[in-house]
Design an enzyme around this catalytic site. Structure first.
Site: not given
Ligand code: GLN
Length: 487
Positions: A79, A154, A178
């Site tokens: 990532k 994400s 995410s």
């Molecule tokens: N969807 C969540 C957010 O927007 C979690 C994102 C994540 O786990 N990095 O914060």
């Protein structure tokens, strides 16, 4: 012979060990696939062609010398939140569009040390803020199961790359879901370890008390392979915990007999899509057939997970992202009038809308007069949520439920309504607030789209999560399903 791109890490390792093919052959095959297929997905921000081939050649030489590490010659992707020396590390943001990292994250260093070959860096929501990959400065990622749908976020690029067989394994990070939500929406396995299990050094920070690195693969066995290398104490991360790393692969064969699995009563309420609920119930029945004992548990404060998270995470992000000021690194606005103008325009132009929304919310909840009402209150509720889990784990070994309320949604469907987008993580966020390990595994299909089974365990129970999933995968084939266009 099975095509190289269809093989799991374990299959590739066995083939390399038996001399059936070389790492250079694997890497060439996958780079070819990335070149021809990724334009349909946009899963990659950077592809490491020549460098990956050179690493593969070095791995083949090491193997020939009898000097093969546990992941020698095996392909992975990172990532783009993990700093990698001399490689562009963007975090999905215009702010870091041209940032070349001068050092390796611990995760990158350990995987390279074990011999893994990195094919590229994957697309992600900007600074990991999002649930659909649509906040990326580099454009959204498409779901290999249906290009009109989001792969989740994400870590959508990592999940899409693994689902589309462009790579057998990917690193990812999880602050509120995410790793697990994109894994669920793409039919892959994603594990978020216990907070402190994997070093955050060199992993660009979003919300430091919630962020944790993990992996996305197709099988629990492959996740076990990578996690065993990534996990462990790192003195460069003050939140890393010195706790022994078990042999995750060696523990996969632990039978499910007598494993007590708690089903969360609150998970099967009105918000959950009926066909997802059925797929999850079927998966639980499968685990029961293998010897697991199912009971019901309560997480009474579940409804407060999302609101609590959306105070704590923005608060921490507003502080973490203050370093991007146009001076030290990253994007710098042209021809500033003065220092203030440099700060304001660099941040104004470098950050996208969602990141700005989080910074503003975070600054607000931390400000004098509101700190007690919002931030302190959220920390108290966070404690209550942790207590809920602690109480539940007095009676059960694992907690199970759906990973997401629905299968993959269409790109564009939720971008105008941040609250609906935030609710995607309703089942996953609790594990981050409580620092618990959790995993999503494919457990069914609804209208051609994958559904994820979510398992949460007590601290340090990664081995148990992986073994339970491995046992489940012995009797089911959901993890073998591949999207039509990417077989
Ligand atoms: N969807 C969540 C957010 O927007 C979690 C994102 C994540 O786990 N990095 O914060």
């Amino acid at each position: 012979m099975t095509a190289l791109h269809e093989m799991t890490l374990s299959g590739l390792k066995a083939g390399l060990d038996a001399g059936e093919f070389t790492s250079v052959e694997i890497v060439s095959a996958l780079l070819g696939r990335i070149e021809s297929l990724d334009p349909q997905l946009n899963a990659f921000i950077t592809v490491l062609g020549e460098a990956a081939l050179a690493d593969a050649a070095r791995a083949d030489e090491a193997r020939a010398r009898g000097d093969a590490g546990p992941l020698c010659g095996l392909p992975i992707v990172h990532k783009d939140i993990f700093c990698m020396r001399d490689v562009r590390t963007t975090c999905g943001s215009r702010m870091l569009e041209n940032f070349v990292s001068p050092y390796d994250a611990t995760v990158v260093e350990r995987l390279a040390g074990a011999g893994a070959v990195v094919l590229g860096k994957t697309n992600m929501d900007e600074f990991a803020m999002g649930s659909s990959n649509e906040t990326s400065w580099f454009g959204p990622v498409k779901n290999p199961w249906d290009p009109a749908c989001s792969p989740g976020g994400s870590s959508g690029g990592s999940a899409a790359a693994v689902a589309a067989r462009l790579a057998p394994a990917a690193t990812a990070t999880d602050t509120g879901g995410s790793i697990r939500q994109p894994a669920a929406l793409t039919g892959t396995v994603g594990i978020k370890p216990t907070y402190g299990r994997v070093s955050r050094y060199g992993m660009i920070a979003f919300a430091s008390s919630l962020d944790q690195a993990g992996v996305i693969t197709r099988t629990a066995e492959d996740s076990a392979r990578l996690l065993g290398v990534m996990a462990g104490f790192d003195e460069r991360d003050s939140t890393s915990i010195d706790h022994p790393v078990p042999d995750y692969v060696g523990e996969l064969d632990v039978a499910l007999d007598g494993l007590r699995i708690g089903i969360v009563r609150q998970h099967f309420d009105a918000g959950l899509d009926a066909s997802c609920a059925q797929a999850v119930r079927d998966a639980l029945a499968e685990l029961e057939k293998r010897g697991a004992v199912l009971t019901e548990v309560d997480l009474p404060n579940l409804d407060y997970c999302v609101p609590t998270y959306y105070v704590v995470a923005p608060a921490e992000c507003s502080s973490n992202l203050s370093r991007f000021d146009g001076v030290r690194f990253g994007y710098r606005a042209k021809d500033p009038e003065d220092l203030l103008d440099l700060y304001c325009r660099s941040r104004g132009e470098g950050f996208g809308a969602e990141v700005k929304r989080r910074i503003m919310t975070g600054t607000y909840v931390l400000s004098a007069g509101y700190y007690d009402a919002y931030y302190l209150q959220a920390q108290k509720v966070r404690q209550l949520i942790s207590e809920d889990f602690r109480r539940a784990f007095a009676d059960v070994d694992l907690i199970a439920g759906p990973t997401t309320p629905t299968p993959a949604f269409r790109l564009g469907d939720k971008t105008d309504d941040p609250i609906t987008m935030y609710l995607n993580d309703i089942y996953t966020i609790g594990a981050n607030l409580a620092g618990l390990p959790a995993l999503s595994a494919p457990c069914g299909m609804v209208d051609g789209l994958p559904v994820g089974l979510h398992l949460v365990g007590p601290h340090w129970s990664e081995g148990r999560l992986l073994a339970a999933t491995h046992q489940y995968q012995q009797d089911t084939a959901w993890h073998e399903a591949a999207p039509e266009a990417f077989r």
